[in-house]
Scaffold this motif. Structure first.
Motif, PDB file in Angstrom:
ATOM      1  N   UNK A 134       0.731  -1.090  -0.102  1.00  0.00           N
ATOM      2  CA  UNK A 134      -0.112   0.081   0.012  1.00  0.00           C
ATOM      3  C   UNK A 134       0.826   1.206  -0.092  1.00  0.00           C
ATOM      4  N   UNK A 135       2.029   1.199   0.688  1.00  0.00           N
ATOM      5  CA  UNK A 135       2.800   2.391   0.533  1.00  0.00           C
ATOM      6  C   UNK A 135       3.420   2.677  -0.661  1.00  0.00           C
ATOM      7  N   UNK A 136       3.953   1.404  -1.452  1.00  0.00           N
ATOM      8  CA  UNK A 136       4.444   1.800  -2.685  1.00  0.00           C
ATOM      9  C   UNK A 136       3.353   2.176  -3.655  1.00  0.00           C
ATOM     10  N   UNK A 137       2.006   1.605  -3.555  1.00  0.00           N
ATOM     11  CA  UNK A 137       1.212   2.401  -4.261  1.00  0.00           C
ATOM     12  C   UNK A 137       0.734   3.844  -4.063  1.00  0.00           C
ATOM     13  N   UNK A 138       0.671   4.093  -2.854  1.00  0.00           N
ATOM     14  CA  UNK A 138       0.292   5.312  -2.305  1.00  0.00           C
ATOM     15  C   UNK A 138       1.710   6.357  -2.828  1.00  0.00           C
ATOM     16  N   UNK A 139       2.971   5.867  -3.042  1.00  0.00           N
ATOM     17  CA  UNK A 139       3.841   6.745  -3.771  1.00  0.00           C
ATOM     18  C   UNK A 139       4.035   6.446  -4.907  1.00  0.00           C
ATOM     19  N   UNK A 140       3.178   5.887  -5.694  1.00  0.00           N
ATOM     20  CA  UNK A 140       3.085   5.746  -7.074  1.00  0.00           C
ATOM     21  C   UNK A 140       4.517   4.916  -7.819  1.00  0.00           C
ATOM     22  N   UNK A 141       4.858   4.067  -6.990  1.00  0.00           N
ATOM     23  CA  UNK A 141       6.250   3.449  -7.541  1.00  0.00           C
ATOM     24  C   UNK A 141       5.482   1.997  -8.222  1.00  0.00           C
ATOM     25  N   UNK A 142       5.299   2.216  -9.395  1.00  0.00           N
ATOM     26  CA  UNK A 142       4.850   1.396 -10.111  1.00  0.00           C
ATOM     27  C   UNK A 142       5.549  -0.169 -10.334  1.00  0.00           C
ATOM     28  N   UNK A 143       6.847  -0.001 -10.519  1.00  0.00           N
ATOM     29  CA  UNK A 143       7.487  -1.144 -10.649  1.00  0.00           C
ATOM     30  C   UNK A 143       7.625  -1.844  -9.423  1.00  0.00           C
ATOM     31  N   UNK A 144       7.687  -1.119  -8.154  1.00  0.00           N
ATOM     32  CA  UNK A 144       7.730  -1.702  -6.805  1.00  0.00           C
ATOM     33  C   UNK A 144       6.423  -2.629  -6.595  1.00  0.00           C
ATOM     34  N   UNK A 145       5.267  -1.844  -6.915  1.00  0.00           N
ATOM     35  CA  UNK A 145       3.893  -2.543  -6.663  1.00  0.00           C
ATOM     36  C   UNK A 145       3.891  -3.600  -7.591  1.00  0.00           C
ATOM     37  N   UNK A 146       4.156  -3.696  -8.795  1.00  0.00           N
ATOM     38  CA  UNK A 146       3.835  -5.095  -9.738  1.00  0.00           C
ATOM     39  C   UNK A 146       5.024  -6.117  -9.117  1.00  0.00           C
ATOM     40  N   UNK A 147       6.238  -5.655  -8.661  1.00  0.00           N
ATOM     41  CA  UNK A 147       7.248  -6.510  -8.397  1.00  0.00           C
ATOM     42  C   UNK A 147       6.489  -7.419  -7.167  1.00  0.00           C
ATOM     43  N   UNK A 148       6.073  -6.257  -5.949  1.00  0.00           N
ATOM     44  CA  UNK A 148       5.646  -7.107  -4.840  1.00  0.00           C
ATOM     45  C   UNK A 148       4.563  -8.021  -5.179  1.00  0.00           C
ATOM     46  N   UNK A 149       3.639  -7.556  -5.975  1.00  0.00           N
ATOM     47  CA  UNK A 149       2.160  -8.403  -6.240  1.00  0.00           C
ATOM     48  C   UNK A 149       2.840  -9.774  -6.714  1.00  0.00           C
ATOM     49  N   UNK A 150       3.712  -9.694  -7.547  1.00  0.00           N
ATOM     50  CA  UNK A 150       4.157 -10.860  -8.263  1.00  0.00           C
ATOM     51  C   UNK A 150       4.937 -11.943  -7.149  1.00  0.00           C
ATOM     52  N   UNK A 151       5.733 -11.155  -6.372  1.00  0.00           N
ATOM     53  CA  UNK A 151       6.467 -12.055  -5.561  1.00  0.00           C
ATOM     54  C   UNK A 151       5.387 -12.721  -4.517  1.00  0.00           C
ATOM     55  N   UNK A 152       4.315 -11.940  -4.121  1.00  0.00           N
ATOM     56  CA  UNK A 152       3.284 -12.407  -3.009  1.00  0.00           C
ATOM     57  C   UNK A 152       2.484 -13.513  -3.703  1.00  0.00           C
ATOM     58  N   UNK A 153       2.191 -13.418  -5.008  1.00  0.00           N
ATOM     59  CA  UNK A 153       1.670 -14.452  -5.806  1.00  0.00           C
ATOM     60  C   UNK A 153       2.245 -15.848  -5.774  1.00  0.00           C
ATOM     61  N   UNK A 154       3.401 -15.677  -6.018  1.00  0.00           N
ATOM     62  CA  UNK A 154       4.444 -16.838  -6.160  1.00  0.00           C
ATOM     63  C   UNK A 154       4.690 -17.475  -4.692  1.00  0.00           C
ATOM     64  N   UNK A 155       4.546 -16.730  -3.739  1.00  0.00           N
ATOM     65  CA  UNK A 155       4.865 -17.113  -2.554  1.00  0.00           C
ATOM     66  C   UNK A 155       3.396 -17.807  -2.122  1.00  0.00           C
ATOM     67  N   UNK A 156       2.408 -17.795  -2.877  1.00  0.00           N
ATOM     68  CA  UNK A 156       1.096 -18.427  -2.588  1.00  0.00           C
ATOM     69  C   UNK A 156       0.538 -17.562  -1.478  1.00  0.00           C
ATOM     70  N   UNK A 157       0.536 -16.393  -1.335  1.00  0.00           N
ATOM     71  CA  UNK A 157      -0.325 -15.538  -0.405  1.00  0.00           C
ATOM     72  C   UNK A 157      -1.729 -15.596  -1.020  1.00  0.00           C
ATOM     73  N   UNK A 158      -2.578 -15.373  -0.007  1.00  0.00           N
ATOM     74  CA  UNK A 158      -4.164 -15.039  -0.192  1.00  0.00           C
ATOM     75  C   UNK A 158      -4.021 -13.946  -1.138  1.00  0.00           C
ATOM     76  N   UNK A 159      -4.650 -14.199  -2.484  1.00  0.00           N
ATOM     77  CA  UNK A 159      -4.865 -13.056  -3.347  1.00  0.00           C
ATOM     78  C   UNK A 159      -5.809 -11.926  -2.756  1.00  0.00           C
ATOM     79  N   UNK A 160      -6.717 -12.409  -2.077  1.00  0.00           N
ATOM     80  CA  UNK A 160      -7.856 -11.452  -1.492  1.00  0.00           C
ATOM     81  C   UNK A 160      -7.124 -10.613  -0.565  1.00  0.00           C
ATOM     82  N   UNK A 161      -6.051 -11.181   0.252  1.00  0.00           N
ATOM     83  CA  UNK A 161      -5.399 -10.031   0.974  1.00  0.00           C
ATOM     84  C   UNK A 161      -4.478  -9.202   0.117  1.00  0.00           C
TER      85      UNK A 161
END
Lengths: 209, 390
Positions: free
Chosen positions: A6-33
Motif C-alpha cells: 500500500x505504501x508503494x502504491x501510495x508513493x506511485x512506485x509502479x515497478x515496486x507495486x508490480x514486483x511485490x504483487x508478483x512475489x506475493x502470488x509466487x509465495x502463495x499468499x492469499x490473493x484476496x489479501x
C-alpha cells in the motif's frame, strides 16, 4: 509486506507495486489479501488527492498502476468468489460526449473500492444504459460527461430508466468537472460529483447504507 | 470614404483600443467583450458543424452573422475550426469528424491512443517537433495525409492545404474588418506539452511524467522554438499581434511538477513572443487555481489568460491581475441552462471584481456551448454596456 504494497502504491512506485504483487502470488499468499492491500493503497491516494498532496495526473497514474496489479491477481482469484463486493456499478459517458478521463479514473477507483464496474465506454445511448442495468441488476449507475450537451443526454438517460421502471431500483450519480447542484437538479440525478474521489466517496456510502 | 465607411473605421479603432488597453492592463472606456465561438455560431446561422469546418466560405458567413448579431469588440478567428487542415493539425491524435464519423452537427472529438512511443521522445529531442509531426501525421490523419504519400507529392499536398488555410484566415480577418471588427487572434495551436500528451495518450503520458520526467521536459523544450517560429509567422501574415496557445493538461500537474515541466515551457513561449511584439493568448482549460502563483513569473503584460470557468477567476485577479490580463469566464453551464438574469448577474460580479481597475476582457468560459441560448449570449454583450463602463 501488506504495509509495503500500500505504501508503494501510495508513493506511485509502479515497478515496486508490480514486483511485490508478483512475489506475493509466487509465495502463495492469499490473493484476496493482496487485493485488500491494493485497495487500501487506493484509499490513501484518494485521501492524498483531497488533501492536495496528489493531483489529477497522479490519480490517473495510480489508477493505471492499480489496473496493472489487478490484472496480475485476477488469474489466481478464486473463481467462485463473490466478485461483486460492494455491488455492481454501470458506468459510461453519455451520448454525444466522448470525454473519458474522468470516467476512467472513476472506474479504476471504484474497482479499487470493491465494486464490480461495468464500463460501457463513451458516447453511450440511453437504451444501452437501460439494457445493461436490467441485465446486470446493478443498483448503481454513473453518467459521465463534460460538454453541456451531455446534460440533456443525462436527462434522457434518466428518463429512459424511468420508462423502463428501473429508476426506483437504482441510484444515479452524474460526474463531470462542470457539474453542480443546478445541473444535478436539471437532469434528475441522485448525486453529482466534480471529481472522481468525491464521487467514489458518495457511492461507497450508498452501498453501505 | 463615405460617412458609413468612416463610422465603421471609427468603430474598428475604438474596439481595437478598448481590447488592447485591457491587455496592457490599462483602463479602457468600458470592459471589452470578445469570446471564443465555433459551433454555436454555426448553429445560430443555421448550418451544420460539418459545413462550418469543410466549407471555408460558409465558415466566413457564419462569423459575419455572429459578429453582426452579438457585436463583440473583436472577431474571434476560429483558429482551429477555420479549415480542415487546421482541424487536422490542431490535435495530434485520432479525431472523429462531423459528417464523417459523427453526425453532421456534432463537434469533432478526440480519441486518444498511444500512437506515439517512448522512442519518439528521443526522435523529437534529436530532430524537433516539425519533423516528428511530418512522420506522425499520416498515422493519425490518413484522411488528409495518406500514409502512401510521402516525399514531394505529400509536401505539395500539405503546401496546397496550407495556402488554402492561410487565404481563408486572411479573408475572414478582412471580412470582419469591413464590418468594423478587429480580429482577436492571428492563429492558434496547442502547447508542446498538450501535443505530446495527446499523441502519447493521457494514460501513457501520466506514466512518462512519473517515470521519465527529464525526457518529457527535454522533448517539450526542444519543441518550443519551432512553435514560436510558427506563431510569429501566423501573427505576421495575419497582421494580428496575438496568437492563441492551448494549455490544458498542464493544469493536471501538481504545483511542483508544474514548475518543473510546464512553467519553463510557458515562460519561454510568452517571453520569446513578447519580445517579438506578439501577445500570447494563454487558453487555460481546467483548474489552474493551484498554479496561479507560478504564473506570476511570466513577463508582465505578455499574455491574456483565458479561463474556462474551472479556475477561481476571482482569486486569479488577486494573484496575477496586476501583471497579466484576465479573460473569461461565464460558464458553459449557465449559458446553456441558465436564464438571462443569471448571466447578467454573473457578468456583473465578474466586471465588478475581476474588471476592477482594468486588465479584464469579458467572455464565455472556453467556447460558447453549441446549445447556449442566444439571449444568454446577447446578455454578455448587454452586461458590458450596462455595468462595464469605467
Amino acid at each position: 509486506m501488506g504495509e509495503e504494497i500500500k505504501t508503494a502504491l501510495a508513493n506511485l512506485d509502479e515497478n515496486l507495486v508490480l514486483d511485490l504483487v508478483r512475489r506475493k502470488i509466487q509465495a502463495g499468499e492469499d490473493p484476496e489479501a493482496i487485493l485488500a492491500d491494493l485497495k487500501t493503497g487506493i484509499e490513501i491516494i484518494g485521501q492524498k488527492f483531497e488533501a492536495q498532496e496528489l493531483y489529477l495526473i497522479d490519480l490517473i497514474y495510480s489508477g493505471d498502476i492499480f489496473r496493472g496489479a489487478f490484472e496480475l491477481i485476477k488469474p489466481v482469484l478464486r473463481k467462485d468468489r463473490d466478485s461483486t463486493g460492494l455491488g455492481k456499478f454501470v458506468l459510461g459517458t453519455v451520448k454525444g460526449d466522448v470525454h473519458d478521463i474522468g470516467k476512467n479514473i472513476v472506474a479504476d477507483l471504484l474497482t479499487g473500492a470493491g465494486f464490480e464496474v461495468i464500463d460501457l465506454g463513451v458516447d453511450i445511448a440511453p437504451e444501452i444504459f437501460v439494457a445493461r442495468v436490467r441485465e446486470t441488476g446493478s443498483r448503481f449507475v454513473g453518467l459521465s460527461g463534460l460538454l453541456t450537451v451531455a446534460y440533456d443526454a443525462m436527462k434522457e438517460t434518466i428518463r429512459a430508466l424511468e420508462k423502463a421502471d428501473l429508476r426506483e431500483k437504482v441510484k444515479v450519480m452524474i460526474g463531470g468537472s462542470m457539474v453542480n447542484d443546478e445541473v444535478k437538479a436539471y437532469v434528475g440525478a441522485d448525486a453529482g460529483c466534480r471529481d472522481a474521489v468525491q464521487g467514489v466517496k458518495i457511492v461507497k456510502q450508498w452501498a453501505k447504507g | 470614404m463615405n460617412q458609413g465607411g468612416n463610422e465603421i473605421k471609427q468603430k474598428f479603432e475604438e474596439r481595437k483600443r478598448r481590447v488592447e488597453a485591457a491587455i496592457r492592463l490599462e483602463t479602457p472606456d468600458r470592459v471589452p467583450f470578445t469570446t471564443m465561438v465555433y459551433s454555436f455560431a454555426a448553429r445560430f446561422a443555421g448550418i451544420s458543424v460539418h459545413d462550418y469546418i469543410f466549407n471555408p466560405r460558409e465558415n466566413r458567413r457564419v462569423h459575419r452573422i455572429f459578429n453582426q448579431e452579438f457585436e463583440p469588440d473583436m472577431n474571434y478567428l476560429p483558429a482551429t475550426n477555420l479549415h480542415p487542415l487546421m482541424v487536422a493539425l490542431a490535435q495530434p491524435c485520432p479525431v472523429r469528424l462531423p459528417g464523417r464519423e459523427l453526425p453532421p452537427d456534432e463537434s469533432w472529438q478526440c480519441f486518444e491512443e498511444p500512437l506515439m512511443t517512448v522512442e519518439d521522445y528521443e526522435y523529437i529531442i534529436r530532430k524537433g517537433m516539425p519533423l516528428f509531426m511530418r512522420r506522425f501525421l499520416p498515422k493519425i490523419r490518413p484522411q488528409f495525409i495518406r500514409p502512401g504519400i510521402s516525399g514531394l507529392p505529400g509536401r505539395l499536398k500539405i503546401l496546397g492545404l496550407s495556402i488554402s488555410a492561410i487565404t481563408t484566415a486572411i479573408a475572414s480577418i478582412r471580412d470582419a474588418g469591413k464590418m468594423g471588427f478587429p480580429t482577436f487572434l492571428g492563429g492558434g495551436f496547442e502547447s508542446p506539452f498538450c501535443m505530446i500528451s495527446l499523441a502519447r495518450s493521457l494514460k501513457e503520458f501520466s506514466r512518462d511524467i512519473h517515470q521519465r520526467p527529464e525526457t518529457v521536459s527535454r522533448a517539450i523544450q526542444r519543441s518550443v522554438p519551432s512553435l514560436v517560429r510558427v506563431a510569429k509567422f501566423m501573427s505576421r501574415i495575419s497582421g494580428v499581434p496575438r496568437v492563441l496557445i492551448g494549455f490544458h493538461r498542464e493544469a493536471f500537474l501538481s504545483p511542483r511538477q508544474f514548475r518543473e515541466l510546464a512553467l519553463p515551457e510557458i515562460r519561454e513561449i510568452t517571453s520569446l513572443l513578447s519580445r517579438a511584439g506578439v501577445v500570447t493568448v494563454l487558453h487555460c482549460d481546467s483548474d489552474w487555481t493551484p498554479h496561479l502563483e507560478a504564473l506570476q513569473e511570466l513577463p508582465e503584460k505578455s499574455c491574456v489568460l483565458e479561463f474556462d470557468g474551472a479556475t477561481d477567476i476571482f482569486k486569479a485577479k488577486k494573484t496575477i491581475g496586476k501583471r497579466l490580463c484576465i479573460k473569461g469566464d461565464v460558464p458553459a453551464r449557465i449559458l446553456a441552462l441558465g436564464t438571462k438574469d443569471q448571466v447578467l448577474d454573473y457578468c456583473r460580479k465578474l466586471i465588478e471584481e475581476v474588471g476592477e481597475g482594468g486588465g479584464f476582457i469579458l467572455a464565455s468560459g472556453c467556447e460558447i456551448p453549441p446549445d447556449a441560448k442566444p439571449e444568454n449570449v446577447a446578455a454578455m454583450r448587454e452586461a458590458v454596456e450596462k455595468y462595464g463602463k469605467y
